[in-house]
Scaffold this motif. Sequence first.
Motif: not given
Length: 85
Positions: A26-38, A54-59
């Motif tokens: 799950x972390x790998x998927x999250x990091x991949x999505x963040x990298x693509x978005x950036x 992208x941040x789960x539940x934000x603040x």
Amino acid sequence: MKVQIEIDCTPEEARTFMGLPDVGKANDVYVDALTKAMKGVSNPDQLQQYAKQLAPMGQLGLKMFQSFVEGAANSSSGGKPAKGD
């Protein structure tokens, strides 16, 4: 009386012992999505918009994590606030 126990184990062994799930995939998927978005970020406003999406539940998630860490620190110090509080 004080008793001190030192356990030498890997993070994976500790996670398994404590019964925590393996969130590596799950972390790998999250990091991949963040990298693509950036890759498409060209200004600070865009960066803030992507972070909110992208941040789960934000603040709220950050505050929950902070309270979790503070609770753990307080319980390890016998209920006393951690140094610096």
